[in-house]
Design a protein around this motif. Structure first.
Motif, mmCIF file in Angstrom:
data_model
loop_
_atom_site.group_PDB
_atom_site.id
_atom_site.type_symbol
_atom_site.label_atom_id
_atom_site.label_comp_id
_atom_site.label_asym_id
_atom_site.label_seq_id
_atom_site.Cartn_x
_atom_site.Cartn_y
_atom_site.Cartn_z
ATOM 1 N N GLU A 104 6.965 1.428 -8.427
ATOM 2 C CA GLU A 104 8.406 1.185 -8.410
ATOM 3 C C GLU A 104 9.178 2.193 -7.567
ATOM 4 N N ASN A 105 8.749 3.448 -7.573
ATOM 5 C CA ASN A 105 9.512 4.482 -6.873
ATOM 6 C C ASN A 105 9.019 4.721 -5.448
ATOM 7 N N GLU A 106 7.705 4.911 -5.286
ATOM 8 C CA GLU A 106 7.191 5.195 -3.945
ATOM 9 C C GLU A 106 7.152 3.944 -3.072
ATOM 10 N N LEU A 107 6.635 2.847 -3.631
ATOM 11 C CA LEU A 107 6.533 1.617 -2.836
ATOM 12 C C LEU A 107 7.772 0.745 -2.971
ATOM 13 N N ARG A 108 8.615 1.034 -3.981
ATOM 14 C CA ARG A 108 9.813 0.222 -4.260
ATOM 15 C C ARG A 108 9.438 -1.259 -4.342
ATOM 16 N N ALA A 109 8.424 -1.525 -5.159
ATOM 17 C CA ALA A 109 7.872 -2.874 -5.260
ATOM 18 C C ALA A 109 7.693 -3.253 -6.724
ATOM 19 N N SER A 110 7.372 -4.499 -6.946
ATOM 20 C CA SER A 110 6.924 -4.974 -8.254
ATOM 21 C C SER A 110 5.473 -5.408 -8.107
ATOM 22 N N PRO A 111 4.723 -5.527 -9.202
ATOM 23 C CA PRO A 111 3.308 -5.885 -9.077
ATOM 24 C C PRO A 111 3.066 -7.190 -8.332
ATOM 25 N N THR A 112 3.973 -8.155 -8.477
ATOM 26 C CA THR A 112 3.773 -9.441 -7.810
ATOM 27 C C THR A 112 4.003 -9.369 -6.303
ATOM 28 N N ASP A 113 4.550 -8.246 -5.808
ATOM 29 C CA ASP A 113 4.706 -8.055 -4.362
ATOM 30 C C ASP A 113 3.401 -7.593 -3.711
ATOM 31 N N LEU A 114 2.426 -7.205 -4.526
ATOM 32 C CA LEU A 114 1.244 -6.510 -4.028
ATOM 33 C C LEU A 114 -0.030 -7.249 -4.390
ATOM 34 N N CYS A 115 -1.106 -6.912 -3.710
ATOM 35 C CA CYS A 115 -2.431 -7.378 -4.091
ATOM 36 C C CYS A 115 -3.463 -6.412 -3.529
ATOM 37 N N LEU A 116 -4.655 -6.467 -4.081
ATOM 38 C CA LEU A 116 -5.756 -5.591 -3.685
ATOM 39 C C LEU A 116 -6.890 -6.410 -3.096
ATOM 40 N N LEU A 117 -7.525 -5.867 -2.066
ATOM 41 C CA LEU A 117 -8.703 -6.480 -1.463
ATOM 42 C C LEU A 117 -9.726 -5.409 -1.147
ATOM 43 N N GLU A 118 -10.970 -5.839 -0.989
ATOM 44 C CA GLU A 118 -12.033 -4.922 -0.599
ATOM 45 C C GLU A 118 -12.423 -5.175 0.853
ATOM 46 N N ILE A 119 -12.554 -4.087 1.600
ATOM 47 C CA ILE A 119 -12.904 -4.168 3.018
ATOM 48 C C ILE A 119 -14.403 -4.421 3.179
ATOM 49 N N GLU A 120 -14.721 -5.272 4.147
ATOM 50 C CA GLU A 120 -16.126 -5.516 4.466
ATOM 51 C C GLU A 120 -16.322 -5.378 5.969
ATOM 52 N N GLY A 121 -17.358 -4.676 6.370
ATOM 53 C CA GLY A 121 -17.649 -4.518 7.783
ATOM 54 C C GLY A 121 -17.315 -3.123 8.298
ATOM 55 N N GLN A 122 -17.586 -2.904 9.573
ATOM 56 C CA GLN A 122 -17.457 -1.578 10.170
ATOM 57 C C GLN A 122 -16.366 -1.488 11.231
ATOM 58 N N SER A 123 -15.644 -2.577 11.493
ATOM 59 C CA SER A 123 -14.742 -2.586 12.641
ATOM 60 C C SER A 123 -13.540 -1.666 12.471
ATOM 61 N N MET A 124 -13.195 -1.278 11.232
ATOM 62 C CA MET A 124 -12.047 -0.389 11.035
ATOM 63 C C MET A 124 -12.468 1.043 10.730
ATOM 64 N N GLU A 125 -13.758 1.339 10.882
ATOM 65 C CA GLU A 125 -14.219 2.717 10.684
ATOM 66 C C GLU A 125 -13.809 3.587 11.874
#
Length: 218
Positions: free
Chosen positions: A117-138
């Motif tokens: 709420e304070n740092e991101l100024r968001a609510s939970p429904t504004d956000l989501c989590l994912l897991e990265i797969e692969g090496q292209s962003m290393e």
């Protein structure tokens, strides 16, 4: 029995909270209350998803109660001062794969409310989590890292790392607009120089949101 009656009775009898269902499907707790009361109805496809989820949760609770008859039923509670953020149950393939769709929302993970709420100024429904797969962003983002995506930030006019569907699969890339292009175009660039940048027409893309945080297992 109506969908609202089914949802209300099952949730009340088995201690399933509005916030849990809301986080699972990326909606607000108020929307779940409206479903339970019968004031609003989700789509037919969503009704089937909710029914399946509730039936699985009820079955899981029943197995626990049957296995431990001498123990009082545990009440599922959200940790105090924490908020549930839904996960997307696919990996944001840094090399492609998967489809952006609300049906892939998985169980939530919990974050301190002050951070959301304070740092991101968001609510939970504004956000989501994912897991990265692969090496292209290393080395910036590694295989298995978890990224937090702000779904409000879906306009790639300002350069940043975004999760999007590029027409072939879900990717996590640096994104920038190609200025002067006759057809609106965006350039997708990896952090790893072994992977070449490429351009796609903007109309082919669906931007999920901008990466605002990540976590890594040791």
């Amino acid at each position: 029995m109506s969908f609202g009656d089914f949802l209300r009775d099952a949730m009340d009898q088995h201690g399933i909270q509005n916030s849990e269902v809301a986080a699972r499907f990326g909606i607000s707790s108020q929307a779940v209350s409206q479903w339970r009361s019968g004031n609003t109805m989700p789509s037919a496809a969503r009704i089937e998803q909710v029914r399946k989820y509730i039936e699985e949760r009820v079955a899981a609770v029943t197995r626990i109660e049957t296995a431990t008859p001498d123990l009082p039923a545990a009440e599922r509670r959200i940790p105090e001062d924490y908020l549930p953020v839904p996960t997307i149950d696919i990996r944001a393939g840094a090399g492609g794969g998967g489809i952006i769709d609300g049906a892939y929302l998985g169980p939530p993970r919990y974050f301190e409310s002050g951070f959301i709420e304070n740092e991101l100024r968001a609510s939970p429904t504004d956000l989501c989590l994912l897991e990265i797969e692969g090496q292209s962003m290393e080395p910036l983002l590694r295989h298995g890292d978890t990224v937090l995506v702000d779904r409000r930030k879906s306009n790639p006019s300002m350069e940043g790392i975004f999760v999007l569907f590029d027409g072939d699969g879900v990717v996590c890339k640096w994104v920038e607009r190609v200025h002067g292009a006759e057809i609106p175009t965006i350039r997708l660039r990896s952090e790893n120089e072994r992977f070449s940048p490429y351009e796609v027409e903007a109309d082919r893309c669906r931007v999920l949101g901008r990466v605002v945080w990540f976590a890594r297992r040791l």
